[in-house]
Design a protein around this motif. Structure first.
Motif, short mmCIF file in Angstrom:
data_model
loop_
_atom_site.label_atom_id
_atom_site.label_comp_id
_atom_site.label_asym_id
_atom_site.label_seq_id
_atom_site.Cartn_x
_atom_site.Cartn_y
_atom_site.Cartn_z
N SER A 116 12.74 11.20 6.95
CA SER A 116 11.70 10.18 6.84
C SER A 116 10.94 10.31 5.65
O SER A 116 10.76 11.14 4.79
CB SER A 116 10.96 10.12 8.22
N MET A 117 10.53 9.05 5.12
CA MET A 117 9.51 9.04 4.06
C MET A 117 8.23 8.17 4.48
O MET A 117 7.93 7.08 3.67
CB MET A 117 10.15 8.10 2.81
N PRO A 118 7.28 8.69 5.20
CA PRO A 118 6.28 7.86 5.66
C PRO A 118 5.27 7.70 4.51
O PRO A 118 4.51 6.75 4.22
CB PRO A 118 5.51 8.53 6.77
N ALA A 119 4.97 8.64 3.78
CA ALA A 119 3.98 8.82 2.55
C ALA A 119 4.34 7.88 1.61
O ALA A 119 3.53 6.93 1.05
CB ALA A 119 3.82 10.16 1.92
N THR A 120 5.93 7.77 1.22
CA THR A 120 6.21 6.73 0.33
C THR A 120 6.14 5.27 0.83
O THR A 120 5.64 4.47 0.05
CB THR A 120 7.61 7.17 -0.06
N ALA A 121 6.44 5.10 2.16
CA ALA A 121 6.34 3.84 2.44
C ALA A 121 4.81 3.33 2.46
O ALA A 121 4.56 2.25 2.18
CB ALA A 121 6.82 3.97 4.21
N ALA A 122 3.85 4.21 2.91
CA ALA A 122 2.39 3.87 2.90
C ALA A 122 2.18 3.17 1.57
O ALA A 122 1.23 2.42 1.09
CB ALA A 122 1.67 5.00 3.28
N ALA A 123 2.59 4.26 0.42
CA ALA A 123 1.96 3.70 -0.82
C ALA A 123 2.67 2.73 -1.40
O ALA A 123 1.99 1.98 -2.10
CB ALA A 123 2.36 5.17 -1.75
N LEU A 124 3.88 2.62 -1.17
CA LEU A 124 4.62 1.10 -1.29
C LEU A 124 3.88 -0.01 -0.92
O LEU A 124 3.71 -1.09 -1.46
CB LEU A 124 6.14 1.23 -1.02
#
Length: 473
Positions: A116-124
């Motif tokens: 999963s990539m939650p931090a990246t999803a939030a930043a995008l």
């Protein structure tokens, strides 16, 4: 969602119509940054929609082979770009809860071992990073060594997303490789197995007449390939001892092609449709007979009597054409080649003749047989070029001959009752309500089921047919 996007569209219309000359330097710089942030936020919304479409299996329900194939055709994307969007959408999972276990097995399109990539999803979604940043982070997460705990993976992704807020994608990639090295505690055997699992080879058309090769091999496979290529990739001095003008990369490319030519000529590869592997060229008789510098009518060729050539085997194809100037030939895998290249290939080739009409429809060569003959297969490829289903780009080599009216229902094995379909679209036609008809010009058309198109509008495959795009004399 639709109303919100309409409002965004109206705002963009207003921004497009606004004057920019009146902006101060500071405002202009800030506006450029704001546009980039909005582009990232728009991409986040688009990826969220793509993931929802993939979760619903929308592409297959609409007749495509996958979500990737569907958005490639619907949005007119390059194949690699379409695949990247679907993969990234499933990894980011924008809009999903960030807490709780990650179950990539819940989506058939997700790759095994996905992280999963939650931090990246939030930043995008905030517009703080770009899609390029997210793609680099996704590739880095795939490369992380096995055996990491969920907490370690979460920390790694958080670091990557933080770096993406500060650095460009290239720098983030370098930092990611350092992170992979720092976390890698695998044994040599583990690394070998991981390298083998990541093997791949892709051939993609560059759009300029060339094809790009990309991929990776494990060390053992690479050594085997080098052992086969090296004897063929050595420099070839000229008759007077002059240096080989080819670069090392060009010699290696020539060696790979020569290796394939020898394999085709040897005759040990599996045959397809009764014909052993070969290089197929679709060409009119005029093109084959025309010498370099002729105006396209030389050689006494007759319009409507095409021929085909194959290097390294029989079973070549032909298509109608003719006209002035000379139409190019067409490779069996798609793409035009010059008349002179056709003549070069034809110097050492078996030629078969397929008579067609002005619309490139071969004459009926039906047989009292359930399966098509090699001659019928040649005629089908000359007409359909590959899978005839709308939007499909799979070549003829991956297709089968489908009876429009089933053989068991009295359908003859004639060209008017046959169409090339890849394996997936063969199942779609048989099981998902699609109908095939033969249009008045002798080419197949497809009618979607009512839940896809209530108007039953006939659809066709729009792959280019180069002999029908000759420049005016």
């Amino acid at each position: 969602m639709v109303a919100a996007l309409d409002a965004v569209g109206d705002a963009l219309d207003a921004a497009t119509a606004a004057d920019v000359w009146s902006l101060s330097d500071d405002d202009l710089a800030a506006t450029i940054v704001a546009c980039e942030q909005l582009a990232a936020r728009q991409a986040a919304v688009s990826l969220r929609l793509v993931r929802e479409a993939d979760a619903r299996d929308l592409g297959r329900r609409l007749g495509a082979t996958s979500t990737t194939a569907w958005i490639r055709h619907r949005l007119r994307l390059r194949p690699g770009e379409a695949k990247t969007r679907v993969d990234l959408a499933n990894r980011l999972r924008i809009g999903d809860p960030v807490d709780g276990p990650v179950d990539f097995a819940a989506n058939v399109a997700s790759t095994a071992g996905g992280r999963s990539m939650p931090a990246t999803a939030a930043a995008l979604a905030e517009g703080a990073v770009s899609v390029d940043h997210a793609s680099v982070i996704a590739r880095t997460m795939v490369e992380l060594p096995g055996g990491l705990s969920t907490e370690q993976e979460h920390i790694a992704e958080t670091h990557l997303a933080g770096w993406a807020r500060q650095h460009d994608p290239v720098t983030v990639g370098r930092l990611g490789r350092h992170l992979i090295h720092a976390l890698d505690t695998d044994t040599l055997e583990d690394r070998e197995q991981r390298a083998y699992q990541r093997r791949e080879l892709r051939l993609s058309e560059a759009g300029d007449g060339s094809t790009r090769l990309s991929g990776r091999l494990d060390a053992e496979s690479a050594a085997m390939l080098r052992a086969a290529l090296d004897p063929l990739a050595g420099p070839c001095p000229g008759p007077d001892g002059e240096r080989d003008p080819r670069t090392a990369g060009q010699r290696t490319a020539d060696a790979l092609v020569e290796l394939a030519r020898r394999a085709n000529d040897h005759g040990t590869l599996p045959a397809g449709h009764g014909v052993r592997p070969h290089l197929a060229v679709i060409v009119s008789l005029e093109t084959l007979l025309t010498r370099a510098g002729d105006n396209g009518t030389g050689g006494g060729g007759r319009s409507g009597s095409p021929a085909g050539g194959s290097s390294g085997g029989a079973g070549a194809l032909g298509s109608g054409g003719g006209g002035t100037p000379t139409a190019p030939g067409e490779l069996g895998w798609g793409g035009p080649i010059s008349a002179e290249a056709v003549r070069r290939i034809g110097c050492d080739a078996a030629i078969s003749r397929v008579i067609t009409d002005s619309a490139s429809v071969p004459l009926d060569i039906g047989r009292e047989s359930r399966t098509v003959t090699a001659g019928q297969w040649a005629a089908l490829v000359a007409r359909d070029r590959g899978c005839a289903f709308p939007g499909c780009t799979r070549p003829a080599e991956w297709c089968i001959a489908h009876h429009i009216i089933h053989w068991a229902d009295g359908g003859p094995t004639d060209l008017d009752n046959l169409v090339l379909l890849c394996g997936h679209h063969h199942r779609v036609v048989h099981h998902h309500g699609w109908q095939v008809i033969m249009a008045v010009d002798g080419h197949p058309a497809f009618i979607a089921p009512p839940w896809v198109d209530p108007d039953h509008t006939p659809r066709r495959n729009t792959r280019p047919r180069y002999e029908q795009h000759n420049p005016a004399p």
